[in-house]
Scaffold this motif. Sequence first.
Motif, PDB file in Angstrom:
ATOM      1  N   UNK A   1      54.933  55.208 -30.499  1.00 15.64           N
ATOM      2  CA  UNK A   1      54.499  56.596 -30.378  1.00 15.64           C
ATOM      3  C   UNK A   1      55.091  57.242 -29.138  1.00 15.64           C
ATOM      4  N   UNK A   2      55.493  58.453 -29.290  1.00 22.61           N
ATOM      5  CA  UNK A   2      56.095  59.208 -28.206  1.00 22.61           C
ATOM      6  C   UNK A   2      55.029  59.573 -27.172  1.00 22.61           C
ATOM      7  N   UNK A   3      55.211  59.156 -25.936  1.00 25.18           N
ATOM      8  CA  UNK A   3      54.229  59.396 -24.893  1.00 25.18           C
ATOM      9  C   UNK A   3      54.076  60.856 -24.504  1.00 25.18           C
ATOM     10  N   UNK A   4      55.071  61.691 -24.803  1.00 25.65           N
ATOM     11  CA  UNK A   4      54.972  63.100 -24.447  1.00 25.65           C
ATOM     12  C   UNK A   4      54.106  63.871 -25.440  1.00 25.65           C
ATOM     13  N   UNK A   5      54.158  63.476 -26.692  1.00 22.96           N
ATOM     14  CA  UNK A   5      53.409  64.205 -27.716  1.00 22.96           C
ATOM     15  C   UNK A   5      51.949  63.771 -27.778  1.00 22.96           C
ATOM     16  N   UNK A   6      51.707  62.488 -27.663  1.00 26.33           N
ATOM     17  CA  UNK A   6      50.350  61.956 -27.785  1.00 26.33           C
ATOM     18  C   UNK A   6      49.845  61.439 -26.462  1.00 26.33           C
ATOM     19  N   UNK A  16      45.473  67.249 -28.617  1.00 20.40           N
ATOM     20  CA  UNK A  16      44.561  68.384 -28.783  1.00 20.40           C
ATOM     21  C   UNK A  16      45.080  69.576 -27.987  1.00 20.40           C
ATOM     22  N   UNK A  17      45.529  70.600 -28.706  1.00 13.18           N
ATOM     23  CA  UNK A  17      46.013  71.807 -28.051  1.00 13.18           C
ATOM     24  C   UNK A  17      45.308  73.027 -28.612  1.00 13.18           C
ATOM     25  N   UNK A  18      45.026  73.994 -27.739  1.00 10.29           N
ATOM     26  CA  UNK A  18      44.352  75.218 -28.154  1.00 10.29           C
ATOM     27  C   UNK A  18      45.037  76.432 -27.540  1.00 10.29           C
ATOM     28  N   UNK A  19      45.158  77.480 -28.343  1.00 13.01           N
ATOM     29  CA  UNK A  19      45.590  78.787 -27.846  1.00 13.01           C
ATOM     30  C   UNK A  19      44.308  79.595 -27.654  1.00 13.01           C
ATOM     31  N   UNK A  20      44.054  80.009 -26.440  1.00  9.03           N
ATOM     32  CA  UNK A  20      42.819  80.727 -26.097  1.00  9.03           C
ATOM     33  C   UNK A  20      43.169  82.110 -25.570  1.00  9.03           C
ATOM     34  N   UNK A  21      42.396  83.098 -25.999  1.00  6.59           N
ATOM     35  CA  UNK A  21      42.579  84.472 -25.514  1.00  6.59           C
ATOM     36  C   UNK A  21      41.201  85.071 -25.251  1.00  6.59           C
ATOM     37  N   UNK A  22      41.060  85.773 -24.136  1.00  3.61           N
ATOM     38  CA  UNK A  22      39.850  86.563 -23.908  1.00  3.61           C
ATOM     39  C   UNK A  22      40.184  87.772 -23.053  1.00  3.61           C
ATOM     40  N   UNK A  23      39.256  88.732 -23.041  1.00  3.02           N
ATOM     41  CA  UNK A  23      39.501  90.041 -22.413  1.00  3.02           C
ATOM     42  C   UNK A  23      38.407  90.378 -21.403  1.00  3.02           C
ATOM     43  N   UNK A 115      46.290  74.141 -32.024  1.00  2.24           N
ATOM     44  CA  UNK A 115      47.737  74.110 -32.094  1.00  2.24           C
ATOM     45  C   UNK A 115      48.157  72.652 -32.190  1.00  2.24           C
ATOM     46  N   UNK A 116      48.949  72.346 -33.200  1.00  2.00           N
ATOM     47  CA  UNK A 116      49.400  70.969 -33.363  1.00  2.00           C
ATOM     48  C   UNK A 116      50.864  70.913 -33.727  1.00  2.00           C
ATOM     49  N   UNK A 117      51.367  69.717 -33.715  1.00  2.66           N
ATOM     50  CA  UNK A 117      52.772  69.489 -34.015  1.00  2.66           C
ATOM     51  C   UNK A 117      53.012  69.490 -35.521  1.00  2.66           C
ATOM     52  N   UNK A 118      51.986  69.131 -36.282  1.00  2.74           N
ATOM     53  CA  UNK A 118      52.113  69.006 -37.724  1.00  2.74           C
ATOM     54  C   UNK A 118      51.436  70.201 -38.386  1.00  2.74           C
TER      55      UNK A 118
END
Length: 133
Positions: A1-6, A16-23, A115-118
């Motif tokens: 497994x690639x250490x940068x991705x996982x 685990x990635x998230x795109x977060x927005x608030x105002x 947000x994910x790679x797949x």
Amino acid sequence: MNGKRWKRSKTAVYNMGYHLIWCPKYRRKVLVGEVAERLKELLLRKAGEIGVEVVQMEVIPDHVHLFVKTVPTNSPHFIVQQLKGCTSRVLREEFPFLKSRLPSLWTRSYYCESVGHISEETIRKYIEDQKGK
């Protein structure tokens, strides 16, 4: 497994990635100049304290965009709650004009997308293909 991705813990391999927005409240354009710079510093510091990696950040006068990666035990709601709570308290103490213009710095709402790679389509196909095995 690639250490940068996982990443790994004792019991999990994750990405685990998230795109977060608030105002700001009333979408006021108060995130400029020194306020914006201080906000960036506070977000990075608090993120580190709660085990969140800020991959990308953009502070726009009337909203904040973050792309974060974290451990599976940190929910998006927890991350946003911690970041908004800490930054609101400190910024309103350091910049008193924020108190006079806004009853609270941030709106109660936020946007979150995982947000994910797949892609979703790839996952659906993979699960469907498991029937034949």
